[in-house]
Design an enzyme around this catalytic site. Sequence first.
Site: not given
Length: 297
Positions: A19, A144
């Site tokens: 990401k 995350d």
Amino acid sequence: MSRPDYLAQGFQAFAAPAKINLFLHIVGQRADGYHLLQSVFRLLDLSDTLYLKPTSDNAIKRIHDVAGVPAEHDLCIRAAKLLQQYTNSSQGVEIAIEKNIPMGGGLGGGSSDAATVLLALNKLWQLNLPTEELIALGLQLGADVPFFLYGTNAWVEGIGEKLQPIALKPAYYVVLNPNVHVSTGQIFANKQLTKNAIPKTMSGFSGIANSALGNIKPDYINHLEKIVCQDYPAVSACLTWLKQFGDARMSGSGASVFLEVADKQTAVEICDKKPGGITGFVAKGLDQHPIQNIMLD
């Protein structure tokens, strides 16, 4: 030495995508020291591959070493043990990983690996936990991890656990890494870091994202970028080089930097020009996690 053929050995393969943070604002700090953030996380089509083979005993085994990561610190092992303990499962698993995401680059590789282990074992062990429950578990492993369990690009708040889906325009990204390790703790402890920025709104960001201008604008920035560039000249130099082609910025706490472009050819041409000593790749932005629907299969 050639890589073992894990599929022939009865393992199943699962993707763990990278990401990037399209922006990162620090809007406060909790009493426990955790920083409150706002960000948009975008999935990329660069992925690690996790190979998993369920076993009838309760052993969690990593079948090969990962450079610089002792087994007891491996988020994949920790994720499997956490899920096993939480569900009182008597099942085990053998784990192997093919790393493609640069480690320590602000691209979420370790967190994504852990999330994929949770998603896959929830299916393979037939636990059938809902996504919301997996997200709560994932937060114990890292801020995350919930995003990668969520399954789509997201507007992110809190310490990373408050997620709302967000639509993003198709895009390609040039991602470069100057091959230095940035200490996230050191950056967050810097007294120059802005920690009380005025919060933005998702509707404001989405209005920009849905325009013809692309997915990000200058007033949505990375508050860590200035501090990292001061402390790590290699990151600053890499970012400065990439900025000659557009609005380049840093992902997370670095060291990776990226530039959003509209097409793959442009991205490849820029990446091919990168200076020596810098690693890089071109990635396409994804709309959803590659194994988002695994629990529905």
